[in-house]
Design an enzyme around this catalytic site. Structure first.
Site, PDB file in Angstrom:
ATOM      1  N   HIS A  18       0.838  -1.207   0.000  1.00 13.38           N
ATOM      2  CA  HIS A  18       0.000   0.000   0.000  1.00 13.38           C
ATOM      3  C   HIS A  18       0.871   1.254   0.000  1.00 13.38           C
ATOM      4  O   HIS A  18       0.572   2.240  -0.681  1.00 13.38           O
ATOM      5  CB  HIS A  18      -0.882   0.045   1.251  1.00 13.38           C
ATOM      6  CG  HIS A  18      -2.079  -0.838   1.216  1.00 13.38           C
ATOM      7  ND1 HIS A  18      -3.112  -0.669   0.319  1.00 13.38           N
ATOM      8  CD2 HIS A  18      -2.431  -1.889   2.005  1.00 13.38           C
ATOM      9  CE1 HIS A  18      -4.051  -1.579   0.552  1.00 13.38           C
ATOM     10  NE2 HIS A  18      -3.656  -2.341   1.551  1.00 13.38           N
ATOM     11  N   HIS A 196      -3.884  -8.023  14.264  1.00 16.47           N
ATOM     12  CA  HIS A 196      -3.138  -7.223  13.285  1.00 16.47           C
ATOM     13  C   HIS A 196      -3.358  -5.752  13.624  1.00 16.47           C
ATOM     14  O   HIS A 196      -4.488  -5.263  13.557  1.00 16.47           O
ATOM     15  CB  HIS A 196      -3.663  -7.544  11.882  1.00 16.47           C
ATOM     16  CG  HIS A 196      -3.134  -6.680  10.785  1.00 16.47           C
ATOM     17  ND1 HIS A 196      -2.134  -7.103   9.925  1.00 16.47           N
ATOM     18  CD2 HIS A 196      -3.481  -5.440  10.365  1.00 16.47           C
ATOM     19  CE1 HIS A 196      -1.901  -6.158   9.024  1.00 16.47           C
ATOM     20  NE2 HIS A 196      -2.707  -5.132   9.274  1.00 16.47           N
ATOM     21  N   HIS A 198      -2.628  -1.499  13.457  1.00 16.80           N
ATOM     22  CA  HIS A 198      -2.154  -0.309  12.734  1.00 16.80           C
ATOM     23  C   HIS A 198      -1.844   0.774  13.757  1.00 16.80           C
ATOM     24  O   HIS A 198      -2.354   0.763  14.878  1.00 16.80           O
ATOM     25  CB  HIS A 198      -3.180   0.158  11.708  1.00 16.80           C
ATOM     26  CG  HIS A 198      -3.064  -0.565  10.403  1.00 16.80           C
ATOM     27  ND1 HIS A 198      -2.381  -0.061   9.324  1.00 16.80           N
ATOM     28  CD2 HIS A 198      -3.526  -1.775  10.018  1.00 16.80           C
ATOM     29  CE1 HIS A 198      -2.430  -0.924   8.314  1.00 16.80           C
ATOM     30  NE2 HIS A 198      -3.125  -1.977   8.716  1.00 16.80           N
TER      31      HIS A 198
END
Length: 339
Positions: A18, A196, A198
């Protein structure tokens, strides 16, 4: 806790795509995987930022095909497993999963929006029937209550998922948010639970620690946080923090530090930072991968990107709805002209 093993999966070559507009090359993938193998990383995930089959004008065209990236990784990995991210709809079984099998993929992480686990059944079943490891992944998990997440996770478990991973895709969580969800999932599932993170609000490592303290046994971490928006939990920080807390990962400290330095030098345009826009992205609960397109489109329409993110969050927009960014920016521009 003492000596408990935590499985680390490294999506640097997928989530990190990304950050470089999906332009990672086979040579970069091969070079990274050679060093990941030396560091004893258990799983390396490879592909387009939105998973295999996602290269497109809408989501971003990749510099190389899925097959080329996977073959480059497979040739460099011996003990480290090769993983892919799969979102049904972007990927199909015939066009994407079967070729991935031929490329030697070991771990199939089948993902859906946090309330749409139903779409994963055929894909999880396919991977299991092929004798491969299948994870169920619930994205944008902050958009559902712990109870709803458990209902969706139980579907994935029934389909054959061997691990259930929740993603903080927007970087919206604080540690207590993570703890509440992981505890419910660990209590209600018969399979391992993973997390997960961020880093939009600067909590990726703290949230990962909260996850394992609540019973998670698998975590994602990326070299230098290489990932969408403000990036992910930093692999080379996560590993020593876990070791200091008494957990085991099997990862070589010096080699993972070297791996992160290599990634910064050879595959990253810039190291992810928590920018002002990233903070707003996290607060608004919007997918971290929207950072670059939202910033560009806001500039084109001469509107404040922070307003764009808060409006996207109000509308509950998720990955795959990139076209709505344009609509929101145009609406904001029109309102300003009429004011």
């Amino acid at each position: 806790m003492s000596g408990q093993h935590i499985l680390i999966s490294d999506p640097s070559l997928r989530d990190g795509n990304h950050a470089v507009r999906h332009q990672l090359t086979p040579d970069q993938v091969r070079a990274y995987c050679l060093r990941a193998e030396e560091a004893r990383i258990p799983v390396v995930e490879v592909g387009h930022g939105n998973g295999i089959g996602a290269s497109s004008l809408q989501l971003g065209e990749a510099a190389a095909t899925d097959g080329a990236l996977l073959e480059a990784a497979r040739g460099a990995l011996k003990n480290t497993q090769l993983g892919v991210h799969i979102i049904p709809g972007f990927a199909t079984i015939e066009k994407d999963l079967k070729p991935a099998l031929d490329s030697g993929v070991d771990v199939f992480r089948v993902a859906s929006h946090c309330t749409e686990a139903d779409i994963t059944e055929r894909f999880i079943t396919f991977a299991r029937n092929a004798g491969k490891t299948a994870y169920g992944v619930l994205m944008m998990s902050h958009m559902a209550s712990p109870e709803v997440l458990l209902e969706e996770a139980q579907k994935m478990e029934a389909y054959g998922a061997e691990t259930l991973v929740i993603m903080d895709s927007a970087g919206n969580y604080l540690p207590e948010d993570v703890r509440q969800r992981i505890e419910v999932l660990v209590e209600g599932l018969g399979i391992p639970v993973g997390f997960h993170a961020h880093n939009n609000l600067g909590c990726a490592i703290a949230n990962s620690v909260a996850a394992v303290e609540a019973g998670a046994t698998m975590l994602d971490g990326c070299a230098r946080g290489f990932g969408a928006g403000a990036g992910n939990a930093q692999l080379e920080v996560l590993v020593p923090v876990l070791h200091r807390l008494g957990y085991e990962t099997g990862i070589d400290l010096y080699k993972v530090l070297d791996l992160a330095s290599f990634a910064e030098r050879e595959i990253m345009d810039v190291v992810p930072i928590i920018s002002s826009t990233s903070v707003v992205s996290g607060l608004s609960g919007v997918f971290s991968g929207f950072l670059k397109p939202a910033t560009r489109i806001a500039e084109d329409f001469d509107v404040d990107v922070r307003d764009v993110f808060f409006e996207l969050g109000r509308r509950g927009i998720v990955a795959g709805q990139e076209d709505i960014i344009l609509e929101v920016a145009a609406d904001l521009s029109k309102r300003r002209q009429l004011a």
